[in-house]
Design a protein around this motif. Structure first.
Motif, PDB file in Angstrom:
ATOM      1  N   LEU A  86       0.868  -1.171   0.000  1.00 38.53           N
ATOM      2  CA  LEU A  86       0.000   0.000   0.000  1.00 38.53           C
ATOM      3  C   LEU A  86       0.907   1.224   0.000  1.00 38.53           C
ATOM      4  CD1 LEU A  86      -2.629  -1.050   2.702  1.00 38.53           C
ATOM      5  CD2 LEU A  86      -2.971  -0.993   0.218  1.00 38.53           C
ATOM      6  N   PRO A  87       1.018   1.948  -1.119  1.00 34.86           N
ATOM      7  CA  PRO A  87       2.008   3.026  -1.239  1.00 34.86           C
ATOM      8  C   PRO A  87       1.609   4.272  -0.447  1.00 34.86           C
ATOM      9  CG  PRO A  87       0.715   2.877  -3.235  1.00 34.86           C
ATOM     10  CD  PRO A  87       0.283   1.732  -2.375  1.00 34.86           C
ATOM     11  N   LEU A  88       2.205   4.416   0.735  1.00 30.83           N
ATOM     12  CA  LEU A  88       1.923   5.559   1.596  1.00 30.83           C
ATOM     13  C   LEU A  88       3.116   6.497   1.732  1.00 30.83           C
ATOM     14  CD1 LEU A  88      -0.091   3.868   4.492  1.00 30.83           C
ATOM     15  CD2 LEU A  88      -0.971   5.341   2.694  1.00 30.83           C
ATOM     16  N   GLY A  89       4.186   6.251   0.965  1.00 30.74           N
ATOM     17  CA  GLY A  89       5.364   7.100   1.052  1.00 30.74           C
ATOM     18  C   GLY A  89       5.229   8.343   0.190  1.00 30.74           C
ATOM     19  N   THR A  90       6.277   9.161   0.197  1.00 29.47           N
ATOM     20  CA  THR A  90       6.300  10.357  -0.655  1.00 29.47           C
ATOM     21  C   THR A  90       6.664   9.989  -2.083  1.00 29.47           C
ATOM     22  OG1 THR A  90       6.935  11.753   1.209  1.00 29.47           O
ATOM     23  CG2 THR A  90       7.330  12.627  -0.993  1.00 29.47           C
ATOM     24  N   GLY A  91       7.694   9.136  -2.252  1.00 27.06           N
ATOM     25  CA  GLY A  91       8.162   8.786  -3.585  1.00 27.06           C
ATOM     26  C   GLY A  91       7.447   7.603  -4.194  1.00 27.06           C
ATOM     27  N   ASN A  92       7.338   6.502  -3.439  1.00 25.37           N
ATOM     28  CA  ASN A  92       6.659   5.281  -3.904  1.00 25.37           C
ATOM     29  C   ASN A  92       7.221   4.774  -5.229  1.00 25.37           C
ATOM     30  OD1 ASN A  92       4.696   5.273  -1.705  1.00 25.37           O
ATOM     31  ND2 ASN A  92       3.751   7.007  -2.749  1.00 25.37           N
ATOM     32  N   ASP A  93       8.546   4.799  -5.347  1.00 25.59           N
ATOM     33  CA  ASP A  93       9.158   4.440  -6.622  1.00 25.59           C
ATOM     34  C   ASP A  93       8.999   2.969  -6.975  1.00 25.59           C
ATOM     35  OD1 ASP A  93      10.336   6.973  -7.524  1.00 25.59           O
ATOM     36  OD2 ASP A  93      11.464   6.844  -5.661  1.00 25.59           O
ATOM     37  N   PHE A  94       9.096   2.080  -5.976  1.00 32.53           N
ATOM     38  CA  PHE A  94       8.969   0.662  -6.286  1.00 32.53           C
ATOM     39  C   PHE A  94       7.533   0.332  -6.689  1.00 32.53           C
ATOM     40  CE2 PHE A  94       9.576  -3.979  -5.285  1.00 32.53           C
ATOM     41  CZ  PHE A  94      10.600  -4.166  -6.199  1.00 32.53           C
ATOM     42  N   ALA A  95       6.572   1.016  -6.122  1.00 32.33           N
ATOM     43  CA  ALA A  95       5.183   0.843  -6.548  1.00 32.33           C
ATOM     44  C   ALA A  95       5.024   1.279  -8.005  1.00 32.33           C
ATOM     45  CB  ALA A  95       4.244   1.640  -5.643  1.00 32.33           C
ATOM     46  N   ARG A  96       5.635   2.402  -8.374  1.00 29.35           N
ATOM     47  CA  ARG A  96       5.559   2.881  -9.759  1.00 29.35           C
ATOM     48  C   ARG A  96       6.126   1.848 -10.714  1.00 29.35           C
ATOM     49  NH1 ARG A  96       4.999   8.677  -9.716  1.00 29.35           N
ATOM     50  NH2 ARG A  96       5.313   9.499  -7.608  1.00 29.35           N
ATOM     51  N   THR A  97       7.311   1.326 -10.391  1.00 24.68           N
ATOM     52  CA  THR A  97       7.959   0.352 -11.256  1.00 24.68           C
ATOM     53  C   THR A  97       7.062  -0.855 -11.503  1.00 24.68           C
ATOM     54  OG1 THR A  97      10.254   0.947 -10.756  1.00 24.68           O
ATOM     55  CG2 THR A  97       9.845  -1.347 -11.332  1.00 24.68           C
TER      56      THR A  97
END
Length: 305
Positions: A86-97
């Protein structure tokens, strides 16, 4: 569906709590969910010890994902793990990938309906892991500066709608203007890409494509293909540095003549002192570092049948 253990950061703010509550409501329509908040490695290890056979869901950003995967790796429990995010970070780069929606309610539906996909892992010579990306030189300096800008800009806006994602591009521009040139030998699968006689701006080893909230540092990286993408920038001249930074933000830096880009299964960097940024965490100074790909180290639930 199997019960879920959702691990979240106890230091998360009120806005994240409210966002998480919306995602939990979606999950609880279909399965039993327990939420545990952790703030240090000891608490995280205890939570994982109590997980039993439940599927683990990471509620957080790239740092949270790194912490959970690293803890499972140390416990020798990673191989059989199936994780949700569940992407709750600021960047969430691994979720994007991995094409996981940044809307957490949609991400929750992916956890319920998606497909577990094998994920590679980067492991260094001392057993430390990298989930998404590790880089040295101006990239690490950009991360150090970008973290400060991210903190400042995160306060401009409301909740997740803020300017925090601009932190890394700003840090990258600053690092390009006043860069820490390094002289290192970079080897990929035994092939020397650059040697000590040529200063470089930065080197990146990517399992995932993005860093810093959507900056595609290693744009071709696929965390399930058994290889990492290696990017070496030789943009050391004053104009070249600025042009490289602009191309990086625009996603065109790999087309430059002074950039080397290829795939490998092992990467070694050695030479004069350098700092590294691994999944956003800074460490160093180092004189030698090597990384290898551990294919299909765990599974992550991603969109798709």
């Amino acid at each position: 569906m199997d019960p879920l253990l959702v691990i979240t950061n106890s230091d998360a703010g009120t806005a994240d709590d409210e966002t998480l509550a919306a995602a939990l409501a979606v999950l609880r329509e279909r399965c039993s969910v327990e939420v545990t908040a952790t703030s240090d490695p000891g608490e995280l290890d205890s939570a994982l010890h109590r997980a039993g056979g439940r599927r683990i869901v990471v509620a957080g950003g790239d740092g949270s994902m790194h912490a959970v995967v690293a803890a499972l790796y140390r416990r020798n429990d990673l191989e059989d793990a199936v994780l949700g995010l569940l992407p709750l970070g600021t960047g969430n780069d691994f979720a994007r990938t991995n094409h996981i929606p940044l809307d957490v309610e949609e991400a929750a539906r992916v956890i319920l309906e998606g497909t577990p996909r094998p994920m590679d892992l980067i492991v260094d010579e001392v057993g430390e892991i990298v989930v998404n990306n590790v880089h040295a030189g101006a990239g690490a300096q950009a991360s150090r500066r970008g973290a400060r800008w991210k903190k400042r800009l995160h306060e401009i806006g409301v909740g997740k709608v803020n300017l925090g994602k601009l932190g890394y591009p700003i840090g990258a521009l600053q690092a390009a203007v006043q860069p820490p040139f390094i002289r290192v030998r970079v080897e990929a699968d035994g092939e020397v890409l650059v040697d000590l006689d040529e200063p470089i701006l930065m080197v990146a080893v990517g399992n995932g494509a993005d860093v810093g909230g959507g900056t595609a540092l290693t744009p071709g990286a696929d965390p399930g293909d058994g290889r990492v993408d290696v990017m070496v920038s030789r943009s050391v001249g004053p104009l070249a540095r600025v042009a490289y930074a602009a191309a990086l933000v625009a996603g065109r830096h790999t087309k430059r003549d002074d950039v080397i880009y290829q795939r490998a299964t092992t990467v070694t960097v050695s030479g004069e002192e350098f700092w590294c940024s691994a999944d956003g965490e800074i460490y160093g100074p180092e004189r030698h570092r090597s990384w290898r790909v551990q294919p299909a180290a765990y599974k992550l639930v991603v969109p798709g049948p």
